[in-house]
Design a protein around this motif. Structure first.
Motif, PDB file in Angstrom:
ATOM      1  N   GLN A 230       9.613 -10.379  94.226  1.00  0.00           N
ATOM      2  CA  GLN A 230      10.098 -11.453  93.766  1.00  0.00           C
ATOM      3  C   GLN A 230       9.168 -11.006  92.125  1.00  0.00           C
ATOM      4  O   GLN A 230       9.687 -11.837  91.464  1.00  0.00           O
ATOM      5  N   LYS A 231       8.629 -10.183  91.448  1.00  0.00           N
ATOM      6  CA  LYS A 231       7.437  -9.641  90.871  1.00  0.00           C
ATOM      7  C   LYS A 231       8.797 -10.000  89.545  1.00  0.00           C
ATOM      8  O   LYS A 231       8.335  -9.634  88.522  1.00  0.00           O
ATOM      9  N   LYS A 234       9.167 -11.808  86.803  1.00  0.00           N
ATOM     10  CA  LYS A 234       8.673 -12.088  85.412  1.00  0.00           C
ATOM     11  C   LYS A 234       8.286 -10.864  84.325  1.00  0.00           C
ATOM     12  O   LYS A 234       7.755 -10.939  83.444  1.00  0.00           O
ATOM     13  N   LYS A 235       9.462  -9.874  85.182  1.00  0.00           N
ATOM     14  CA  LYS A 235       9.691  -8.932  84.304  1.00  0.00           C
ATOM     15  C   LYS A 235      11.098  -9.144  83.067  1.00  0.00           C
ATOM     16  O   LYS A 235      11.862  -9.743  83.421  1.00  0.00           O
ATOM     17  N   ARG A 236      11.430  -8.990  81.981  1.00  0.00           N
ATOM     18  CA  ARG A 236      12.428  -9.188  81.010  1.00  0.00           C
ATOM     19  C   ARG A 236      13.213  -7.987  81.020  1.00  0.00           C
ATOM     20  O   ARG A 236      12.829  -6.977  80.244  1.00  0.00           O
TER      21      ARG A 236
END
Length: 464
Positions: A230-231, A234-236
């Motif tokens: 799920q992280k 948050k990554k572009r």
């Protein structure tokens, strides 16, 4: 595979030096194994942990190798061109990377802590309804297997599906550079290969290298039920994200997951009914990954339903066989905390008229975390439906000790070696029992499965 290579081509791909022969020397095909080498092949002398390809140069030339790629001085007949490089394993990857860029076919790369091989095979099965698919054979997912798979790619293939494995930082980055994926797929993040990757954060960093190396115009498909994955939100990242899940809301979500007759799992995706010929509910995540890939590449639900209904797993991956009234679950290919939890979940869900017996051997490559994770394994068993537990191996003593302390009502037997356990094997099971056998690859627990089956077949019919 390249139709025709020359020594000059190989020199340019690898940045090597032509020490012997002509740059116009022709070759077809690449080999790293002198036993299977064909006349006219390039022979790359890989320096491995056990064998050194340079020791087989004479044999390779004798079989007709026309070009040799080496990393040290060799003496060989003048019939072969010789190219010197610093690292022959790297050279193999460089040749494969060049070959892969000669094709426009979609490349799906699969990684994760568990379920990689089954997911890769399910994807290939689903896509095979419409396309000619090339995939890794079994688990050829390392710095040798991935390049060799890519080198089998030719104009007849429509899609390439690759499993990428790792046990130390940098492996995924290098394999991704070779494969040039257009679609990245991540199954889960767990405590595996901790000797090199240290902890879950290290595992995630390593696996995420796949995303970073995937075509920016491509796709990233991942398991939304996994908190570490799920992280990715948050990554572009430039790629489009596609998710699948059982618990969370996702682009492809399975509902109404049910075990039927100890033989198959049924589930729904939207209004479509699917079935898998396995008793393992965690295989639903693998199937969802395949469905996501299938829809992305235009496979109809009808074709995907048929492909998954007839899917066959690789050997020793939760294979279920019934011998003389005893149900044996063979999950001996490998073991880590993630895959063990899935296997134990399967045992919990199966219906038994007798006892549920667990045989678990060491989970390896866990580094300094081994004691803690085997103790956690013991606590997991203590909360399960297991009636009898057997722990085998040096590290598994922590499993047995913890189980005895947390739940003394479950008989827990410990054996330091397989030989010691096998001497007591004949008294283990009876008709109506279910036995799950699980362990890391190096523990060779498939031999235990074979002995159980052999002893059951030797019993007089009617004996319980």
């Amino acid at each position: 595979m390249f139709e025709v290579l020359t020594a000059r081509h190989i020199q340019q791909m690898t940045g090597g030096i032509l020490f012997q022969g002509l740059g116009t020397t022709k070759a077809k095909g690449v080999s790293i194994d002198s036993r299977t080498l064909k006349k006219g092949n390039v022979f790359i002398a890989i320096v491995g942990e056990r064998l050194d390809g340079h020791d087989f140069i004479t044999e390779a030339v004798g079989k007709g190798a026309s070009v040799l790629v080496v990393s040290r001085k060799v003496v060989c007949p003048k019939t072969a061109a010789v190219i010197g490089v610093q690292d022959t394993t790297r050279a193999l990857g460089q040749i494969a990377a060049f070959h892969r860029r000669c094709f426009d076919a979609p490349v799906i790369a699969v990684t994760g802590s568990a379920g990689k091989t089954t997911t890769k095979d399910m994807i290939a099965s689903v896509l095979g309804a419409r396309f000619r698919v090339l995939k890794n054979v079994k688990t050829e997912n390392n710095q040798y297997g991935v390049p060799l798979t890519i080198l089998r790619l030719n104009s007849s293939h429509d899609v390439l599906v690759l499993e990428l494995g790792t046990n130390r930082p940098g492996d995924i980055e290098r394999l991704t550079q070779i494969a040039g994926p257009t679609i990245a797929l991540l199954t889960n993040i767990g405590e595996s290969h901790l000797e090199g990757l240290k902890n879950k954060a290290g595992v995630f960093r390593e696996k995420f290298r796949l995303v970073q190396g995937t075509d920016p115009k491509g796709y990233v498909i991942f398991n939304k039920d996994d908190p570490w994955l799920q992280k990715i939100f948050k990554k572009r990242i430039p790629q489009r994200m596609i998710t699948y899940a059982v618990r969370e809301q996702a682009d492809y979500r399975a509902t109404r997951v049910q075990l039927q007759e100890n033989r198959r799992i049924s589930f729904c995706v939207g209004r479509k009914d699917f079935a898998l010929p396995t008793a393992s509910a965690h295989y639903v995540h693998n199937a969802l990954a395949a469905i996501a890939c299938g829809r992305l590449l235009g496979i109809s639900y009808k074709d995907m339903i048929g492909a998954l209904r007839n899917f066959s797993c690789e050997h020793h991956r939760q294979e279920i066989r019934k011998v003389r009234g005893v149900l044996i679950v063979d999950d001996t290919y490998n073991s880590n905390p993630v895959s063990f939890a899935g296997a134990l979940g399967t045992l919990n869900s199966l219906k038994a008229s007798g006892r549920k017996i667990l045989i678990t051997a060491d989970m390896l490559e866990l580094g300094r975390e081994s004691k803690r994770l085997h103790e956690a394994q013991g606590r997991m068993i203590a909360r399960s439906c297991v009636d009898v537990a057997v722990a085998v191996g040096t590290h598994s003593r922590y499993t047995a000790q913890t189980l005895r302390r947390v739940n003394p009502h479950i008989p827990a037997f410990y054996y330091p070696t397989l030989d010691a356990f096998h001497k007591r094997l004949d008294t283990l099971c009876q008709r109506g029992d279910i036995i799950l056998v699980k362990g890391s690859r190096a523990m060779r627990m498939e031999g235990t499965v074979g002995l159980i089956e052999e002893q059951l077949r030797r019993r007089p019919r009617g004996r319980t």
